[in-house]
Design a protein around this motif. Structure first.
Motif, short mmCIF file in Angstrom:
data_model
loop_
_atom_site.label_atom_id
_atom_site.label_comp_id
_atom_site.label_asym_id
_atom_site.label_seq_id
_atom_site.Cartn_x
_atom_site.Cartn_y
_atom_site.Cartn_z
N THR A 258 47.26 31.47 35.93
CA THR A 258 47.66 30.25 35.15
C THR A 258 49.31 31.10 34.96
OG1 THR A 258 46.14 30.09 33.48
CG2 THR A 258 46.46 28.72 35.98
N SER A 259 49.30 32.25 33.48
CA SER A 259 49.67 32.47 32.56
C SER A 259 49.48 34.68 32.70
CB SER A 259 49.14 32.74 31.07
OG SER A 259 47.67 33.73 30.90
N PRO A 260 50.58 35.38 32.77
CA PRO A 260 50.49 36.71 31.88
C PRO A 260 49.52 37.10 31.67
CG PRO A 260 52.74 36.03 31.99
CD PRO A 260 52.02 34.76 31.84
N ASP A 261 48.78 36.68 30.47
CA ASP A 261 47.47 37.73 29.72
C ASP A 261 46.29 37.14 30.48
OD1 ASP A 261 49.69 37.84 28.20
OD2 ASP A 261 48.53 35.78 26.62
N ARG A 262 46.33 36.49 31.24
CA ARG A 262 45.04 36.14 32.12
C ARG A 262 45.42 37.50 33.30
NH1 ARG A 262 42.39 30.39 32.13
NH2 ARG A 262 42.77 29.86 30.31
N MET B 274 55.32 41.28 49.44
CA MET B 274 54.39 41.17 49.48
C MET B 274 53.24 40.45 49.05
SD MET B 274 52.83 45.33 49.79
CE MET B 274 52.06 45.45 47.99
N VAL B 275 52.64 40.09 49.47
CA VAL B 275 50.48 39.12 49.44
C VAL B 275 49.93 40.36 49.28
CG1 VAL B 275 49.64 37.24 49.53
CG2 VAL B 275 51.90 37.24 50.84
N ARG B 276 49.20 40.35 48.34
CA ARG B 276 48.26 41.16 48.21
C ARG B 276 46.88 39.42 47.94
NH1 ARG B 276 46.31 44.41 42.84
NH2 ARG B 276 44.09 45.00 43.30
N LEU B 277 45.69 39.82 48.78
CA LEU B 277 45.23 39.29 49.53
C LEU B 277 43.49 39.88 48.56
CD1 LEU B 277 45.42 37.64 52.70
CD2 LEU B 277 45.85 36.64 50.89
N PHE B 278 42.51 39.56 47.97
CA PHE B 278 41.51 39.70 47.76
C PHE B 278 39.87 39.17 48.43
CE2 PHE B 278 44.45 40.07 44.28
CZ PHE B 278 44.12 40.41 43.40
N ARG B 279 39.12 39.24 47.77
CA ARG B 279 37.54 39.21 48.69
C ARG B 279 36.69 38.43 47.45
NH1 ARG B 279 37.27 39.46 54.36
NH2 ARG B 279 38.52 41.10 54.78
N THR B 280 36.24 36.65 47.74
CA THR B 280 35.10 36.41 47.04
C THR B 280 33.58 36.97 47.16
OG1 THR B 280 34.10 34.99 48.87
CG2 THR B 280 36.44 33.97 47.76
N GLY C 92 44.95 44.45 34.89
CA GLY C 92 45.72 44.86 33.38
C GLY C 92 47.13 45.31 33.30
N ALA C 93 47.17 45.91 33.05
CA ALA C 93 48.25 45.92 31.94
C ALA C 93 49.77 46.36 33.06
CB ALA C 93 49.46 45.73 30.80
N GLU C 94 49.66 47.25 34.26
CA GLU C 94 50.42 47.95 34.74
C GLU C 94 50.68 46.94 36.42
OE1 GLU C 94 52.18 50.87 33.53
OE2 GLU C 94 51.01 49.87 32.37
N GLN C 95 49.78 46.06 36.42
CA GLN C 95 49.85 45.03 37.54
C GLN C 95 50.92 44.23 37.92
OE1 GLN C 95 47.12 44.99 40.01
NE2 GLN C 95 49.07 43.42 41.17
N PRO C 96 52.04 44.97 39.12
CA PRO C 96 53.72 43.94 38.89
C PRO C 96 53.07 42.80 39.09
CG PRO C 96 53.54 45.14 41.28
CD PRO C 96 52.36 45.73 39.68
#
Length: 85
Positions: free
Chosen positions: A18-22, A1-7, A28-32
């Motif tokens: 570019t990294s899991p930390d970012r 599934m693709v999650r799109l955002f808005r600018t 948030g930590a719960e984001q798959p």
């Protein structure tokens, strides 16, 4: 599934980190998540009409919460109560 955002200006965009930390710092930590190349992310978003790709956004608005419904009664002399009755 693709999650799109808005600018901030309302354009639809896919988002890559570019990294899991970012990702955790922004969503948030719960984001798959899964690892994708830029080309793969673009090819998944393109059929949805999104060619814009935002990398490592640093700000997101909080998730929209549904406000609880509050039941109220209007006074009898209220013009709104008269129209409802």
């Amino acid at each position: 599934m693709v999650r799109l955002f808005r600018t901030p200006l309302g354009a639809r965009t896919s988002v890559g980190f570019t990294s899991p930390d970012r990702l955790v710092a922004t969503l948030g930590a719960e984001q798959p998540w899964i690892r994708l190349s830029e080309a793969a992310l673009r090819s998944m978003a393109e059929p949805l009409g999104t060619s814009l790709l935002t990398t490592d956004p640093t700000f997101t608005a909080p998730a929209v919460a549904v406000a609880p419904t509050v039941a109220t009664t209007l006074p009898e002399e209220s013009p709104v109560a008269a129209r409802i009755a």
